[in-house]
Design a protein around this motif. Structure first.
Motif, mmCIF file in Angstrom:
data_model
loop_
_atom_site.group_PDB
_atom_site.id
_atom_site.type_symbol
_atom_site.label_atom_id
_atom_site.label_comp_id
_atom_site.label_asym_id
_atom_site.label_seq_id
_atom_site.Cartn_x
_atom_site.Cartn_y
_atom_site.Cartn_z
ATOM 1 N N PRO A 113 0.843 -1.205 0.000
ATOM 2 C CA PRO A 113 0.000 0.000 0.000
ATOM 3 C C PRO A 113 0.875 1.250 0.000
ATOM 4 N N GLU A 114 0.293 2.359 -0.373
ATOM 5 C CA GLU A 114 1.050 3.607 -0.359
ATOM 6 C C GLU A 114 1.273 4.087 1.071
ATOM 7 N N ASP A 115 2.248 4.943 1.228
ATOM 8 C CA ASP A 115 2.532 5.551 2.528
ATOM 9 C C ASP A 115 1.596 6.743 2.698
ATOM 10 N N ARG A 116 0.551 6.569 3.507
ATOM 11 C CA ARG A 116 -0.443 7.622 3.711
ATOM 12 C C ARG A 116 -0.061 8.573 4.841
ATOM 13 N N VAL A 117 1.036 8.284 5.513
ATOM 14 C CA VAL A 117 1.442 9.098 6.659
ATOM 15 C C VAL A 117 2.520 10.105 6.276
ATOM 16 N N GLN A 118 3.483 9.666 5.467
ATOM 17 C CA GLN A 118 4.562 10.548 5.014
ATOM 18 C C GLN A 118 5.283 11.222 6.189
ATOM 19 N N ARG A 119 5.516 10.423 7.233
ATOM 20 C CA ARG A 119 6.247 10.868 8.429
ATOM 21 C C ARG A 119 5.524 11.961 9.220
ATOM 22 N N LYS A 120 4.247 12.168 8.950
ATOM 23 C CA LYS A 120 3.461 13.145 9.708
ATOM 24 C C LYS A 120 2.591 12.381 10.708
ATOM 25 N N PHE A 121 3.156 12.124 11.877
ATOM 26 C CA PHE A 121 2.469 11.316 12.881
ATOM 27 C C PHE A 121 1.581 12.216 13.739
ATOM 28 N N VAL A 122 0.476 12.631 13.141
ATOM 29 C CA VAL A 122 -0.450 13.566 13.784
ATOM 30 C C VAL A 122 -1.866 13.034 13.624
ATOM 31 N N ALA A 123 -2.641 13.106 14.700
ATOM 32 C CA ALA A 123 -4.055 12.730 14.658
ATOM 33 C C ALA A 123 -4.832 13.703 15.529
ATOM 34 N N THR A 124 -6.046 14.010 15.134
ATOM 35 C CA THR A 124 -6.875 14.958 15.888
ATOM 36 C C THR A 124 -7.908 14.268 16.763
ATOM 37 N N ALA A 125 -7.967 12.935 16.697
ATOM 38 C CA ALA A 125 -8.923 12.177 17.503
ATOM 39 C C ALA A 125 -8.439 10.729 17.590
ATOM 40 N N PRO A 126 -8.938 9.970 18.568
ATOM 41 C CA PRO A 126 -8.561 8.554 18.651
ATOM 42 C C PRO A 126 -9.014 7.788 17.412
ATOM 43 N N ASN A 127 -8.310 6.705 17.130
ATOM 44 C CA ASN A 127 -8.674 5.771 16.060
ATOM 45 C C ASN A 127 -8.603 6.381 14.666
ATOM 46 N N GLN A 128 -7.840 7.445 14.521
ATOM 47 C CA GLN A 128 -7.571 7.981 13.188
ATOM 48 C C GLN A 128 -6.317 7.346 12.598
ATOM 49 N N LEU A 129 -5.296 7.190 13.451
ATOM 50 C CA LEU A 129 -4.014 6.666 12.980
ATOM 51 C C LEU A 129 -3.396 5.783 14.055
ATOM 52 N N TRP A 130 -3.120 4.546 13.695
ATOM 53 C CA TRP A 130 -2.375 3.626 14.548
ATOM 54 C C TRP A 130 -1.044 3.314 13.868
ATOM 55 N N VAL A 131 -0.007 3.165 14.670
ATOM 56 C CA VAL A 131 1.281 2.715 14.134
ATOM 57 C C VAL A 131 1.628 1.387 14.800
ATOM 58 N N ALA A 132 2.254 0.507 14.043
ATOM 59 C CA ALA A 132 2.552 -0.833 14.545
ATOM 60 C C ALA A 132 3.986 -1.209 14.211
ATOM 61 N N ASP A 133 4.590 -1.955 15.107
ATOM 62 C CA ASP A 133 5.941 -2.452 14.871
ATOM 63 C C ASP A 133 6.210 -3.562 15.868
#
Length: 251
Positions: A119-139
Motif C-alpha cells: 500500500p502507499e505511505d499515507r502518513v509521510q512521516r506526519k504522525f499527527v491525529a486529531t482524535a482517537p482511532n484515526q491513525l495507529w502505528v505498529a511495529d
C-alpha cells in the motif's frame, strides 16, 4: 556555596580564620555575613525547592529511576503539582537525578530479494491525529532473555499515545503481530468506538504484509499504510516506542 564550605571546616579551623584565608584568595565574606546567613530564614523559593525535591525523588523512585525531567514533569502535573519543567530540570541536576539513556538501534536483519507490492505511505512521516482511532502505528521488536530471543509487537494510537494492542512470542510468525492488532480492535469495538477508516501504518515487515493480516484490516474497514523499505524514519513513532520500552522496562 561559601556558607556550606565554612560549615564543612569551621569545627577544625574556626569561622574567622577561614574568612581571612578566603579573603587572601580573593573571595570576600565577613564573619558577620556568614552568621547572618545562618540565622536568616529560608527564602520562599528554597522552601518550595525542598518540597519539590521530595516529590521529584518520590516520582523518580516510583518509576524505577528511568524517568527524566520531561516525564517527571508530566507525572507531577497529573498529581496536581504545578511546576515548570525547567525547575524540575534544575532540581534533578542539583540532586544528581537523571532518566535512563536509550541505546542506539542495532540493525539485526537484512532484507533479501525485491520489493513486493505494498500500500502507499499515507502518513509521510506526519504522525499527527486529531482524535482517537484515526491513525495507529505498529511495529515489533526483539528482547534478549536468559532463555533466548523474545519478540514483542505493539500497536499504538497516535492521538492518545496509548498502546492499544500488544503481544509477546518466541517466534516471528504472523500471529505475533495479528494478536496485537486483534487486541486493539477488540478493545475499541467493545468500548463502542468506530474504527472505520482507521489508518494502520507499519513498516514492510512480512508479518504486516501477510494475507491474514491484511484481511483482518479489511474486515475492520481499516486502511493499510506502509513505509518505504529499510527506512526507520517512515515508522519513527513506533520505533521510538520500541526504544522506550527497552530503555524503561527491560534494561
Amino acid at each position: 556555596m561559601l556558607v556550606d564550605y565554612i560549615d564543612q571546616h569551621r569545627d577544625r579551623f574556626g569561622v574567622e580564620p577561614i574568612c581571612v584565608v578566603l579573603k587572601d584568595a580573593g573571595v570576600q565574606i565577613a564573619p558577620s555575613t556568614y552568621y547572618a546567613a545562618k540565622t536568616r530564614k529560608p527564602s520562599a523559593r528554597a522552601v518550595r525547592d525542598a518540597e519539590l525535591v521530595l516529590d521529584i525523588k518520590t516520582a523518580h523512585k516510583a518509576n524505577l529511576g528511568v524517568y527524566g525531567a520531561r516525564k517527571i514533569h508530566a507525572e507531577l502535573n497529573r498529581e496536581g503539582i504545578t511546576v515548570a519543567r525547567c525547575t524540575i530540570e534544575r532540581l534533578m541536576r542539583a540532586e544528581g537525578l537523571r532518566g535512563i539513556p536509550r541505546e542506539k538501534t542495532r540493525k539485526t536483519t537484512i532484507g533479501e530479494g525485491g520489493e513486493t507490492e505494498r500500500p502507499e505511505d499515507r502518513v509521510q512521516r506526519k504522525f499527527v491525529a486529531t482524535a482517537p482511532n484515526q491513525l495507529w502505528v505498529a511495529d515489533l521488536t526483539y528482547v534478549r532473555t536468559h532463555a533466548g530471543w523474545t519478540y514483542v509487537a505493539f500497536v499504538l494510537d497516535v492521538f492518545s499515545r496509548m498502546i492499544v494492542g500488544w503481544q509477546v512470542s518466541t517466534n516471528l510468525r504472523t500471529d505475533l503481530a495479528l494478536d496485537a492488532l486483534d487486541m486493539g480492535l477488540w478493545a475499541r469495538q467493545r468500548a463502542g468506538q468506530d474504527v472505520t477508516g482507521l489508518i494502520h501504518h507499519s513498516d514492510r515487515g512480512v508479518q504486516y504484509r501477510a494475507i491474514r493480516y491484511t484481511e483482518r484490516l479489511a474486515e475492520a474497514e481499516a486502511v493499510a499504510s506502509v513505509g518505504s523499505k529499510g527506512d526507520s524514519y517512515d515508522n519513527a513513532m513506533a520505533e521510538a516506542l520500541n526504544s522506550l520500552f527497552k530503555a524503561e522496562c527491560i534494561r
